[in-house]
Design a protein around this motif. Structure first.
Motif, PDB file in Angstrom:
ATOM      1  N   PHE A 116       0.828  -1.201   0.000  1.00  0.00           N
ATOM      2  CA  PHE A 116       0.000   0.000   0.000  1.00  0.00           C
ATOM      3  C   PHE A 116       0.865   1.254   0.000  1.00  0.00           C
ATOM      4  CE2 PHE A 116      -2.306   3.426   2.036  1.00  0.00           C
ATOM      5  CZ  PHE A 116      -3.540   3.380   1.410  1.00  0.00           C
ATOM      6  N   MET A 117       1.907   1.266   0.833  1.00  0.00           N
ATOM      7  CA  MET A 117       2.768   2.431   0.955  1.00  0.00           C
ATOM      8  C   MET A 117       3.499   2.722  -0.360  1.00  0.00           C
ATOM      9  SD  MET A 117       2.500   3.612   4.093  1.00  0.00           S
ATOM     10  CE  MET A 117       3.990   4.374   4.706  1.00  0.00           C
ATOM     11  N   LYS A 118       3.708   1.675  -1.160  1.00  0.00           N
ATOM     12  CA  LYS A 118       4.386   1.852  -2.449  1.00  0.00           C
ATOM     13  C   LYS A 118       3.401   2.188  -3.564  1.00  0.00           C
ATOM     14  CE  LYS A 118       8.172  -1.311  -1.307  1.00  0.00           C
ATOM     15  NZ  LYS A 118       8.804  -2.634  -1.596  1.00  0.00           N
ATOM     16  N   GLY A 119       2.118   2.253  -3.217  1.00  0.00           N
ATOM     17  CA  GLY A 119       1.116   2.595  -4.220  1.00  0.00           C
ATOM     18  C   GLY A 119       0.616   1.411  -5.025  1.00  0.00           C
ATOM     19  N   ASN A 120       0.970   0.180  -4.605  1.00  0.00           N
ATOM     20  CA  ASN A 120       0.503  -1.021  -5.311  1.00  0.00           C
ATOM     21  C   ASN A 120      -0.872  -1.421  -4.782  1.00  0.00           C
ATOM     22  OD1 ASN A 120       2.926  -1.152  -6.742  1.00  0.00           O
ATOM     23  ND2 ASN A 120       3.905  -2.442  -5.211  1.00  0.00           N
ATOM     24  N   TYR A 121      -1.868  -0.576  -5.035  1.00  0.00           N
ATOM     25  CA  TYR A 121      -3.173  -0.744  -4.407  1.00  0.00           C
ATOM     26  C   TYR A 121      -3.894  -2.010  -4.871  1.00  0.00           C
ATOM     27  CZ  TYR A 121      -2.204   4.169  -3.426  1.00  0.00           C
ATOM     28  OH  TYR A 121      -1.613   5.336  -3.022  1.00  0.00           O
ATOM     29  N   ARG A 122      -3.787  -2.322  -6.159  1.00  0.00           N
ATOM     30  CA  ARG A 122      -4.486  -3.517  -6.661  1.00  0.00           C
ATOM     31  C   ARG A 122      -3.916  -4.785  -6.042  1.00  0.00           C
ATOM     32  NH1 ARG A 122      -8.039  -2.105 -10.400  1.00  0.00           N
ATOM     33  NH2 ARG A 122      -7.715  -0.146 -11.551  1.00  0.00           N
ATOM     34  N   LEU A 123      -2.596  -4.847  -5.924  1.00  0.00           N
ATOM     35  CA  LEU A 123      -1.989  -6.020  -5.301  1.00  0.00           C
ATOM     36  C   LEU A 123      -2.306  -6.044  -3.811  1.00  0.00           C
ATOM     37  CD1 LEU A 123      -0.321  -8.508  -5.701  1.00  0.00           C
ATOM     38  CD2 LEU A 123       1.770  -7.152  -5.466  1.00  0.00           C
ATOM     39  N   ALA A 124      -2.397  -4.876  -3.202  1.00  0.00           N
ATOM     40  CA  ALA A 124      -2.783  -4.800  -1.790  1.00  0.00           C
ATOM     41  C   ALA A 124      -4.193  -5.356  -1.608  1.00  0.00           C
ATOM     42  CB  ALA A 124      -2.711  -3.365  -1.290  1.00  0.00           C
ATOM     43  N   VAL A 125      -5.097  -5.015  -2.527  1.00  0.00           N
ATOM     44  CA  VAL A 125      -6.461  -5.548  -2.475  1.00  0.00           C
ATOM     45  C   VAL A 125      -6.436  -7.068  -2.557  1.00  0.00           C
ATOM     46  CG1 VAL A 125      -8.619  -5.777  -3.782  1.00  0.00           C
ATOM     47  CG2 VAL A 125      -7.662  -3.520  -3.357  1.00  0.00           C
ATOM     48  N   GLN A 126      -5.656  -7.591  -3.489  1.00  0.00           N
ATOM     49  CA  GLN A 126      -5.568  -9.044  -3.666  1.00  0.00           C
ATOM     50  C   GLN A 126      -5.056  -9.725  -2.402  1.00  0.00           C
ATOM     51  OE1 GLN A 126      -3.405 -10.383  -7.195  1.00  0.00           O
ATOM     52  NE2 GLN A 126      -2.751 -12.240  -6.115  1.00  0.00           N
ATOM     53  N   LYS A 127      -4.012  -9.159  -1.798  1.00  0.00           N
ATOM     54  CA  LYS A 127      -3.430  -9.751  -0.597  1.00  0.00           C
ATOM     55  C   LYS A 127      -4.404  -9.682   0.581  1.00  0.00           C
ATOM     56  CE  LYS A 127       0.772 -10.956  -1.920  1.00  0.00           C
ATOM     57  NZ  LYS A 127       1.313 -12.332  -1.758  1.00  0.00           N
ATOM     58  N   CYS A 128      -5.119  -8.556   0.680  1.00  0.00           N
ATOM     59  CA  CYS A 128      -6.119  -8.421   1.750  1.00  0.00           C
ATOM     60  C   CYS A 128      -7.204  -9.478   1.594  1.00  0.00           C
ATOM     61  CB  CYS A 128      -6.753  -7.033   1.712  1.00  0.00           C
ATOM     62  SG  CYS A 128      -5.740  -5.696   2.378  1.00  0.00           S
ATOM     63  N   MET A 129      -7.680  -9.662   0.365  1.00  0.00           N
ATOM     64  CA  MET A 129      -8.726 -10.645   0.119  1.00  0.00           C
ATOM     65  C   MET A 129      -8.228 -12.059   0.429  1.00  0.00           C
ATOM     66  SD  MET A 129     -11.373  -8.955  -0.589  1.00  0.00           S
ATOM     67  CE  MET A 129     -12.375 -10.400  -0.970  1.00  0.00           C
TER      68      MET A 129
END
Length: 246
Positions: A116-129
């Motif tokens: 998230f801090m690096k701006g990789n929001y889509r991958l952050a969403v995937q990891k959260c899910m």
């Protein structure tokens, strides 16, 4: 609501700061405070870095700062630490804290937070899910997921994520605050935002999170007098709350 174990109130979402910050319980209180202040300094340094100018990143850093400020209060002195340890032991005895699960959740959280801090929001969403699908129910995962959706310009999913998290953590103030902010900034749905704030005030009428979010909501709706009045009222009641003043 807080549940009791051995006649000790255990707040909803009670955190084992020893596990969270990798602290040995044998460590002296003064050394724990030194470590926590060092971590707090790192957070403040990142916040002052002009490169980190994303509002979403700043919010994340502010939340990390609030959390470590709470830890510092818990270890203010030996007496305060003893009271914290008593609640912590009761929480473990009541089965309210699972060390292995918390450690796993913390590792996942740090991994996702880095994305998230690096701006990789889509991958952050995937990891959260992935984490939620594997029954990791740390409230911070819900907040990170909601923040990631918000950064991807999807406030509806942000709010739905917060509401899903509240089904698991119904009295969690950071989750409620996130819901209020996303409803306010993302949807301009001030009634819904006020609903989250009202719930925060029901849970803890003296909560600095509730006071700050209510003030922000007043400002968003053009009620400056009410906003500044609430700020002044909170400061008058809590003159030593330096975090709120910031």
């Amino acid at each position: 609501m807080a549940k009791k174990a051995k006649n000790i109130d255990i707040p909803e979402g009670f955190i084992d700061y020893y596990v969270l910050y990798g602290i040995d319980r044998k460590t002296k209180t003064k050394d724990i405070r030194k470590l926590l202040f060092q971590k707090q300094g790192e957070i403040r340094s990142n916040m002052s870095n002009g490169a980190l100018n994303s509002p979403e990143i700043m919010k994340k850093l502010q939340e990390a700062g609030n959390e470590i400020a709470n830890a510092i209060k818990a270890f203010k002195n030996d007496e305060r630490r003893s009271a914290y340890d008593e609640i912590l032991d009761a929480a473990y005895a009541a089965g309210r804290i699972d060390t292995a699960a918390q450690t796993m959740a913390q590792d996942l959280y740090e991994e996702i937070e880095a994305l998230f801090m690096k701006g990789n929001y889509r991958l952050a969403v995937q990891k959260c899910m992935d984490a939620l699908n594997n029954n990791v129910r740390d409230y911070r995962i819900y907040i990170l997921l909601a923040q990631s959706y918000f950064a991807l310009s999807d406030p509806d999913r942000s709010i739905k994520t917060v509401d899903d998290g509240l089904k698991v953590h119904p009295d969690n103030l950071p989750l409620l605050r996130a819901g209020a902010r996303f409803a306010n900034e993302g949807k301009k749905d001030y009634d819904k935002a006020q609903g989250y704030v009202n719930r925060m005030l029901e849970i803890d009428k003296d909560s600095p999170l509730a006071a700050s979010e209510q003030s922000y909501l007043y400002l968003s709706t053009g009620k400056q007098d009410l906003a500044y009045g609430m700020i002044d009222e909170y400061v008058e009641k809590h003159p030593n709350d330096m975090e709120f003043r910031k």
